[in-house]
Design a protein around this motif. Structure first.
Motif, short mmCIF file in Angstrom:
data_model
loop_
_atom_site.label_atom_id
_atom_site.label_comp_id
_atom_site.label_asym_id
_atom_site.label_seq_id
_atom_site.Cartn_x
_atom_site.Cartn_y
_atom_site.Cartn_z
N MET A 101 36.07 46.11 42.33
CA MET A 101 37.13 46.99 41.82
C MET A 101 37.68 47.88 42.93
N HIS A 124 33.35 54.24 34.43
CA HIS A 124 33.72 53.35 33.32
C HIS A 124 32.98 53.80 32.06
N ASN A 153 39.93 42.50 36.96
CA ASN A 153 39.86 43.47 38.05
C ASN A 153 38.57 43.37 38.88
N TYR A 154 37.56 42.68 38.36
CA TYR A 154 36.30 42.56 39.09
C TYR A 154 36.25 41.33 40.00
N ASP A 187 42.67 44.48 33.29
CA ASP A 187 41.42 44.62 32.54
C ASP A 187 41.45 43.68 31.35
N THR A 202 31.72 51.42 38.84
CA THR A 202 31.95 50.18 38.13
C THR A 202 31.58 49.03 39.06
N THR A 239 39.03 49.96 33.57
CA THR A 239 39.40 49.64 34.94
C THR A 239 40.89 49.89 35.18
N THR A 266 42.51 52.62 37.86
CA THR A 266 43.60 52.26 38.78
C THR A 266 44.76 53.22 38.65
#
Length: 327
Positions: free
Chosen positions: A265, A225, A52-53, A68, A261, A242, A246
């Motif tokens: 994201m 987070h 997700n990052y 994630d 976070t 994460t 979402t």
């Protein structure tokens, strides 16, 4: 190199996904790599797994599976592809290899590390076991395979409490993230013995920052987070992985939200929620940002860099991950 008109035409549907977060002037630079990666994936029977990052041009345009750490682990265990490219950091690629010993797993940049993974060694875990004999060890997936091999079970931020409570023990050792351990301890009656590791992205958020956000943006919803310090989690409206963040945005549709976070994201979640105003004070993960379209393309074209794991640790590390997936 900017894309040709033909490439831009082929990739136009992909740009439609991300036009809210990628300016039109940038897309011709990305499109050439996106188009090449799609062709290479077909040729090699490959998939790209993206955390997700990752940036939107990776996450929404070339990734086949996204999520994630827990979701990526589950997806890695199920994929039929012959080649897995892990668009994330090294411990994630190792986890994919543990679950797919007969497949080729590639990491586009060998230097894509993790401050948590670097905060503890296998020798440290053995010393903890000597100090607390008989106490089960829960190890965060943000660790090397060698550390996982010394553990009883792994966890992610999304299932940490469930994993801890699944052991039926009065106390457990939880490694290496001290803040995650403390945040889980606040939610369970199990006594948790923590290590001293921290995530360099999440440890920088502060309660004062949240209070300032609420002053500047009345009514804002704050999602944090669980790798953030406990006092930050206490100030937030919700704390979760994460994937949890979402899902929260999708379920509650807050008019204005901030995700405490990693920077990308918010961009990735915003693509699916144009009606939500994302305020973006974030912290950048320098390791995640080592992964680019360019080195994903190189990984597929030149088989760079093949992930290998010491056979001496593989069976035990795989067992710790599989135990987690069974919870």
């Amino acid at each position: 190199m900017a894309a040709t008109a033909e490439v831009l035409q082929r990739t136009a549907p992909l740009y439609d996904r991300v036009r809210r977060v990628i300016p039109p002037i940038e897309w011709p630079v990305f499109a050439e790599d996106v188009d090449a990666i799609i062709a290479l994936k077909r040729r090699r029977n490959a998939v790209v797994l993206a955390h997700n990052y990752q940036t939107p041009e990776i996450f929404h345009c070339v990734a086949d599976l996204v999520g994630d750490s827990l979701a990526l682990a589950r997806m890695a265990a199920r994929t039929d592809a012959e080649v897995i490219v892990l668009a994330g950091v090294h411990f994630m690629a190792e986890t994919a290899k543990l679950l797919n010993p007969d497949k080729t797993v590639l990491i586009p940049d060998l230097e894509a590390g993790c401050s948590l993974a670097e905060s503890i060694t296998a020798a440290d875990v053995r010393l903890m076991r000597q100090r607390y004999p008989g106490v089960p060890i829960v190890t965060y997936v943000n660790t090397s395979a060698a550390v996982k091999a010394e553990s009883d079970i792994c966890c992610t931020s999304g299932n940490a409490r469930a994993v801890v409570e699944s052991l039926g023990a009065e106390r457990v050792i939880m490694l290496p993230d001290a803040y995650l351990a403390r945040n889980v301890a606040a939610e369970t009656d199990v006594e948790i013995i923590a290590w001293s590791g921290h995530c360099e992205v999440h440890e920088r958020f502060t309660p004062a920052e949240i209070r300032q956000l609420r002053e500047d943006h009345p009514g804002i919803v704050v999602l944090a987070h669980p790798e953030c310090p406990p006092e930050v989690v206490a100030e937030a409206d919700y704390s979760g992985s994460t994937a949890g963040m979402t899902d929260y945005v999708g379920a509650h549709k807050p008019p204005r939200v901030v995700l405490l976070t990693e920077c990308s994201m918010s961009d990735n979640v915003a693509v699916a929620h144009p009606d939500v105003d994302f305020i973006r004070p974030c912290n950048l993960c320098p390791h995640m940002k080592r992964i680019t379209l360019g080195n994903i393309r190189q990984a597929l074209a030149d088989n760079r860099h093949v992930v290998t794991i010491d056979p001496a640790v593989t069976p035990r590390a795989r067992q710790a991950v599989e135990r987690m997936l069974a919870v």
